[in-house]
Motif scaffolding. Structure first.
Motif, PDB file in Angstrom:
ATOM      1  N   ASP A 298      58.431  27.980  67.523  1.00  0.00           N
ATOM      2  CA  ASP A 298      57.402  27.241  68.247  1.00  0.00           C
ATOM      3  C   ASP A 298      58.074  26.200  69.131  1.00  0.00           C
ATOM      4  O   ASP A 298      59.013  25.514  68.705  1.00  0.00           O
ATOM      5  CB  ASP A 298      56.450  26.529  67.277  1.00  0.00           C
ATOM      6  CG  ASP A 298      55.685  27.494  66.394  1.00  0.00           C
ATOM      7  OD1 ASP A 298      55.220  28.521  66.911  1.00  0.00           O
ATOM      8  OD2 ASP A 298      55.549  27.220  65.181  1.00  0.00           O
ATOM      9  N   ASP A 300      56.695  23.429  72.377  1.00  0.00           N
ATOM     10  CA  ASP A 300      55.548  22.997  73.161  1.00  0.00           C
ATOM     11  C   ASP A 300      55.913  21.727  73.917  1.00  0.00           C
ATOM     12  O   ASP A 300      56.484  20.795  73.344  1.00  0.00           O
ATOM     13  CB  ASP A 300      54.356  22.738  72.223  1.00  0.00           C
ATOM     14  CG  ASP A 300      53.064  22.513  72.964  1.00  0.00           C
ATOM     15  OD1 ASP A 300      53.042  22.715  74.182  1.00  0.00           O
ATOM     16  OD2 ASP A 300      52.076  22.126  72.319  1.00  0.00           O
ATOM     17  N   ARG A 364      47.489  24.316  75.607  1.00  0.00           N
ATOM     18  CA  ARG A 364      47.174  23.868  74.244  1.00  0.00           C
ATOM     19  C   ARG A 364      46.390  24.948  73.492  1.00  0.00           C
ATOM     20  O   ARG A 364      46.661  25.222  72.321  1.00  0.00           O
ATOM     21  CB  ARG A 364      46.315  22.594  74.286  1.00  0.00           C
ATOM     22  CG  ARG A 364      46.952  21.349  74.829  1.00  0.00           C
ATOM     23  CD  ARG A 364      47.974  20.749  73.869  1.00  0.00           C
ATOM     24  NE  ARG A 364      49.289  21.311  74.071  1.00  0.00           N
ATOM     25  CZ  ARG A 364      50.086  20.990  75.099  1.00  0.00           C
ATOM     26  NH1 ARG A 364      49.718  20.113  75.983  1.00  0.00           N
ATOM     27  NH2 ARG A 364      51.280  21.543  75.199  1.00  0.00           N
ATOM     28  N   GLN A 365      45.430  25.558  74.159  1.00  0.00           N
ATOM     29  CA  GLN A 365      44.629  26.603  73.524  1.00  0.00           C
ATOM     30  C   GLN A 365      45.487  27.809  73.173  1.00  0.00           C
ATOM     31  O   GLN A 365      45.355  28.400  72.093  1.00  0.00           O
ATOM     32  CB  GLN A 365      43.483  27.025  74.451  1.00  0.00           C
ATOM     33  CG  GLN A 365      42.417  25.968  74.637  1.00  0.00           C
ATOM     34  CD  GLN A 365      41.323  26.416  75.593  1.00  0.00           C
ATOM     35  OE1 GLN A 365      41.517  27.325  76.408  1.00  0.00           O
ATOM     36  NE2 GLN A 365      40.169  25.782  75.507  1.00  0.00           N
ATOM     37  N   THR A 368      47.776  26.960  70.184  1.00  0.00           N
ATOM     38  CA  THR A 368      46.991  26.918  68.946  1.00  0.00           C
ATOM     39  C   THR A 368      46.613  28.323  68.491  1.00  0.00           C
ATOM     40  O   THR A 368      46.729  28.655  67.304  1.00  0.00           O
ATOM     41  CB  THR A 368      45.714  26.077  69.152  1.00  0.00           C
ATOM     42  OG1 THR A 368      46.090  24.735  69.487  1.00  0.00           O
ATOM     43  CG2 THR A 368      44.864  26.057  67.901  1.00  0.00           C
ATOM     44  N   LEU A 369      46.162  29.155  69.430  1.00  0.00           N
ATOM     45  CA  LEU A 369      45.780  30.522  69.069  1.00  0.00           C
ATOM     46  C   LEU A 369      46.974  31.315  68.560  1.00  0.00           C
ATOM     47  O   LEU A 369      46.869  32.040  67.564  1.00  0.00           O
ATOM     48  CB  LEU A 369      45.168  31.236  70.275  1.00  0.00           C
ATOM     49  CG  LEU A 369      44.789  32.709  70.052  1.00  0.00           C
ATOM     50  CD1 LEU A 369      43.768  32.841  68.930  1.00  0.00           C
ATOM     51  CD2 LEU A 369      44.267  33.334  71.344  1.00  0.00           C
ATOM     52  N   LYS A 371      49.606  30.249  67.010  1.00  0.00           N
ATOM     53  CA  LYS A 371      49.938  29.801  65.653  1.00  0.00           C
ATOM     54  C   LYS A 371      48.901  30.306  64.652  1.00  0.00           C
ATOM     55  O   LYS A 371      49.246  30.727  63.535  1.00  0.00           O
ATOM     56  CB  LYS A 371      50.028  28.275  65.597  1.00  0.00           C
ATOM     57  CG  LYS A 371      51.232  27.703  66.338  1.00  0.00           C
ATOM     58  CD  LYS A 371      51.261  26.186  66.226  1.00  0.00           C
ATOM     59  CE  LYS A 371      52.476  25.603  66.916  1.00  0.00           C
ATOM     60  NZ  LYS A 371      52.514  24.120  66.827  1.00  0.00           N
ATOM     61  N   THR A 372      47.622  30.258  65.043  1.00  0.00           N
ATOM     62  CA  THR A 372      46.560  30.744  64.168  1.00  0.00           C
ATOM     63  C   THR A 372      46.747  32.225  63.851  1.00  0.00           C
ATOM     64  O   THR A 372      46.621  32.653  62.703  1.00  0.00           O
ATOM     65  CB  THR A 372      45.181  30.531  64.825  1.00  0.00           C
ATOM     66  OG1 THR A 372      44.965  29.134  65.008  1.00  0.00           O
ATOM     67  CG2 THR A 372      44.065  31.090  63.958  1.00  0.00           C
ATOM     68  N   GLY A 402      39.054  30.200  65.357  1.00  0.00           N
ATOM     69  CA  GLY A 402      39.774  29.095  64.752  1.00  0.00           C
ATOM     70  C   GLY A 402      39.413  28.809  63.313  1.00  0.00           C
ATOM     71  O   GLY A 402      39.766  27.761  62.769  1.00  0.00           O
ATOM     72  N   ASN A 404      39.523  29.697  59.106  1.00  0.00           N
ATOM     73  CA  ASN A 404      40.652  30.115  58.261  1.00  0.00           C
ATOM     74  C   ASN A 404      40.212  30.597  56.898  1.00  0.00           C
ATOM     75  O   ASN A 404      40.902  30.408  55.909  1.00  0.00           O
ATOM     76  CB  ASN A 404      41.657  28.967  58.114  1.00  0.00           C
ATOM     77  CG  ASN A 404      41.034  27.751  57.435  1.00  0.00           C
ATOM     78  OD1 ASN A 404      39.847  27.709  57.165  1.00  0.00           O
ATOM     79  ND2 ASN A 404      41.877  26.767  57.172  1.00  0.00           N
TER      80      ASN A 404
END
Length: 408
Positions: A298, A300, A364-365, A368-369, A371-372, A402, A404
């Protein structure tokens, strides 16, 4: 009002750099690429998947030839190991897909052809960048020369040396799993030995990872169906102690690059293939002569722009490859930046700030996606053998939203 044409220096000549040069050159800017490697980049990489609409758009814009070698992907299947079907596994889900499979090298070669050799400088490293009083940038180059540019675009990948000029030093963090990859050339007469249909992606999820494969065009760029290559990969959850044995220097950012296998890695992969995935796929993957491995990481950036320097592609952020290929993000960054620079009402600084304001939320989206998806698919995955078709559909939708519920 006619928009001023800029002198643009692009640091890095891979897909992101070439995409930027094409988009900006089309608008009349003087875009020059400085690529530190003297090797041919088209020999790098394996298979990539891009959305079909983007592929068609690139052909329409003549970024790609109309007969560019590719394979349409129409579906994605999940099959788990099962004692009742040890060879092929048991199907738990299938979903439609509208994408195109290519060789990374084919995509790069097509883009590189559209950048003039007069604007592409191989084996030239950018040693330093300083800002002048008029806000222009002076690049100090490894051949002893300098180059003055209105804008610098950092397209030098995950190991970018330009990134720290925009952000505070950015750390590259290990995600908790690696990716084993391989390419296996095949004849169409052997298609019965290919575990996945020509137009589908096949996944074998297991506890601690998932193996997948799909067909890509043969290395000779042929558009015929006579020859093809099986592109396979295995996401495998690996602790840091094991990682240090798999890779020569697991604490280095270079661990995210592709590495040939040492003896420990060969044995680890052999055990993985023999115990985790159905035999039809495992036996085929084992025929690969030169598999490789890389750490999934990762990275960023907090900012994309400073002092008329802009970050694009993997220099800006690294997405885990579940969400989209890095090539897609790189092309999208290049197109959006070129579009913003078309504005006639803003200065360079304002253009770049506006572009950053648009791109940062999107980035950012995406981060995040990615990683999800990595957590849902690998590090905190459901018990795959317990999943029904309905469970799989709900699981996938939950990840995209998003949620879990699937994590243990």
């Amino acid at each position: 009002m006619t928009k001023k044409k800029y002198r643009i220096a692009i640091v890095g000549g891979s897909i992101a750099g070439c995409s930027a040069a094409i988009a900006l050159g089309h608008d009349g800017h003087d875009a020059r690429i400085f690529e530190r490697s003297s090797q041919k980049l088209q020999v790098r990489g394996a298979g990539i998947v891009i959305p079909a609409p983007l592929f068609e758009s690139l052909k329409a814009q003549r970024w790609l030839d109309k007969d560019t070698a590719h394979i349409s992907l129409q579906g994605m299947s999940y099959r788990v190991s099962d004692s009742n079907n040890a060879e092929n596994g048991r199907s738990i889900w299938h979903r439609p897909l509208d994408a195109v499979a290519m060789r990374w090298g084919h995509l790069f070669a097509q883009l590189r052809q559209r950048v003039s050799d007069n604007d592409y400088f191989n084996g030239i490293e950018v040693l330093n960048i300083t800002q002048d009083k008029d806000q222009s940038q002076t690049l100090v180059l490894s051949d002893g020369s300098t180059y003055n540019a209105d804008i610098v675009i950092a397209a030098d990948g995950v190991h970018s040396r330009t990134r720290d000029l925009v952000n505070d030093p950015t750390s590259i963090n290990y995600s908790g799993y690696v990716l084993w990859r391989g390419l296996l050339d095949q004849k169409s007469t052997l298609s019965s030995h290919t575990p996945t249909p020509r137009n589908h992606v096949l996944w074998h999820p297991y506890s601690g990872g998932m193996a997948g494969c799909y067909i890509i065009p043969a290395s000779d760029h042929a558009t015929s169906t006579e020859n093809h290559t099986l592109n396979w990969g295995i996401y495998d959850k690996v602790d840091t102690d094991t990682l240090s044995k798999l890779l020569p220097d697991a604490t280095s950012p270079e661990a995210s690059s592709a590495h040939s296998l040492n003896d420990f890695a060969k044995e680890h992969l052999r055990n993985l293939l023999n115990t985790k995935i159905p035999s039809a796929s495992a036996n085929l993957f084992q025929q690969t002569t030169t598999p490789f491995v890389q750490a999934i990481v990762d990275l960023d950036s907090k900012k994309l722009v400073t002092n008329n320097i802009a970050l694009i592609g993997d220099a800006a952020a690294v997405l885990r490859p579940h969400a989209a290929s890095g090539a897609v993000k790189a092309i999208d960054n290049a197109l959006s930046l070129a579009q913003e620079l078309q504005s006639t009402s803003s200065s360079i600084s304002d253009n770049l700030k506006n572009w950053q304001q648009q791109e940062l939320p999107k980035l950012r989206q995406q981060v995040t996606l990615s990683k999800t998806l990595g957590e849902g698919l690998v590090t905190s995955a459901p018990v795959w053998t317990d999943m029904s078709e309905a469970d799989m559909s709900q699981w996938w939708q939950s990840m995209l939203e998003g949620k879990n519920w699937y994590m243990k």
